[in-house]
Design a protein around this motif. Structure first.
Motif, PDB file in Angstrom:
ATOM      1  N   ASP A 109       2.009  14.179   2.667  1.00 14.13           N
ATOM      2  CA  ASP A 109       1.676  14.457   4.061  1.00 14.13           C
ATOM      3  C   ASP A 109       0.362  13.799   4.459  1.00 14.13           C
ATOM      4  N   ARG A 120       0.795  10.076   4.813  1.00 12.76           N
ATOM      5  CA  ARG A 120       1.493   9.787   6.072  1.00 12.76           C
ATOM      6  C   ARG A 120       0.539   9.942   7.256  1.00 12.76           C
ATOM      7  N   ARG A 121      -0.290  10.962   7.214  1.00 11.21           N
ATOM      8  CA  ARG A 121      -1.257  11.165   8.287  1.00 11.21           C
ATOM      9  C   ARG A 121      -2.207   9.987   8.408  1.00 11.21           C
ATOM     10  N   TRP A 133       0.587   5.850   6.211  1.00 15.75           N
ATOM     11  CA  TRP A 133       1.513   5.353   5.202  1.00 15.75           C
ATOM     12  C   TRP A 133       2.860   6.069   5.358  1.00 15.75           C
ATOM     13  N   VAL A 134       3.836   5.341   5.858  1.00 14.95           N
ATOM     14  CA  VAL A 134       5.145   5.909   6.152  1.00 14.95           C
ATOM     15  C   VAL A 134       6.160   5.392   5.126  1.00 14.95           C
ATOM     16  N   GLU A 135       6.750   6.336   4.385  1.00 17.63           N
ATOM     17  CA  GLU A 135       7.698   5.947   3.347  1.00 17.63           C
ATOM     18  C   GLU A 135       8.878   5.191   3.956  1.00 17.63           C
TER      19      GLU A 135
END
Length: 316
Positions: free
Chosen positions: A40, A43-44, A47-49
């Protein structure tokens, strides 16, 4: 030469468009939800999988030997970063590579365990965050004394191969002295198969509560440990919330979520070009108390209201 190569490979804009992070945990269920704060936070931070980062997840099935093989395999593939969820896993990875950046979350002192040279200047290809399992140990002892007023004997399950085995023995010996008249029984193991015998022996000795030392082996098989302890009518006490969720009577220690978010923030900096050896190790500061009231009831224990009110979470 090696440092220049590392900086070149990691420099933002020169690295591959999709960063590859090899992630190691004790077992598959550690990923969700235990490790979720790590994902999380990354991503914040952008970094988006599946977009600009891919995770190669590996799980050691609670065994060091299997994890060592996975560490060797991951290091040979040279991902952009390797994340290790324990000190034991991080040490296994560091044996295999001096160039791939390693970020860890550790329940052991990273200096004492040999992960880094110092907290301020790690000096190697590894850095991360840690939450000292020794912190809060006296409070765990006191909590058990409140729940079991006639407490006379407690046990410690000690993983002989853990990075801080000797220190954990000493810390527990010191902590039990805060409870007058309480005796500590210590039992060591090297293979998980011996744990069931350890718990059965504790029951015969009249042990009234069992403390668990930090161990990748125990954590990876925590549900088996909790079930065996319950069959022996032994309350478990530990330092990580995963143990309470597995059935331990209570856990008290540094907030693992805090440490995971700190590790993710460090991973973000490393992925953007920071050198692990120059990135200070951070320590989680926030503590949390988790009480498993369901386990207490199954064991015939009444948790005092003041303990329940102090808990950050009560598992009904």
């Amino acid at each position: 030469m090696g440092g220049a190569l590392l900086a070149s490979r990691l420099a933002w804009g020169q690295a591959r468009r999709v960063a590859v992070v090899a992630l190691f945990a004790g077992e598959e269920e550690d990923d969700q939800p235990a490790a979720q704060p790590f994902f999380d936070e990354l991503r914040r931070r952008g970094w988006v999988e599946g977009t600009n980062i891919d995770y190669e997840r590996a799980y050691g099935r609670g065994t060091r030997e299997y994890m060592e093989g996975l560490a060797k395999s991951a290091a040979s593939r040279e991902p952009d970063l390797i994340y290790a969820s324990t000190a034991t896993i991080a040490l296994a990875v560091l044996k295999e590579t001096r160039s791939v950046p390693v970020v860890f979350t550790s329940a052991s002192d990273p200096v004492a365990s040999g992960l880094v040279a110092s907290l301020r200047a790690p000096g190697r290809n590894a850095t991360g965050a840690y939450q000292s399992a020794g912190d809060g140990l006296r409070r765990r002892m006191q909590l058990v004394g409140q729940i079991i007023p006639d407490l006379k004997r407690v046990g410690l399950v000690l993983d002989r191969r853990a990075t801080e085995a000797a220190r954990q023995r000493r810390l527990h010996q010191e902590a039990v002295r805060t409870l007058p008249g309480v005796h500590l029984s210590v039992s060591e193991f090297t293979n998980f198969e011996a744990v069931a015998k350890v718990l059965a022996n504790f029951r015969r000795e009249g042990v009234q509560a069992v403390f668990l030392s930090p161990s990748v082996t125990l954590l990876g098989r925590r549900r088996d440990v909790a079930e065996t302890a319950m069959r022996n009518r032994l309350p478990l006490v530990a330092h990580r919330l995963e143990w309470a969720e597995a059935g331990a009577l209570l856990t008290y220690g540094p907030d693992v979520s805090d440490a995971l978010r700190r590790s993710a923030a460090i991973a973000d900096r490393v992925l953007r070009g920071a050198k692990p050896g120059e990135t200070p190790v951070e320590q989680a500061k926030r503590f949390e108390l988790i009480v498993n009231k369901r386990s207490a009831m199954a064991l015939g224990l009444a948790v005092p209201d003041d303990v329940l009110k102090a808990a950050d979470r009560v598992i009904e």
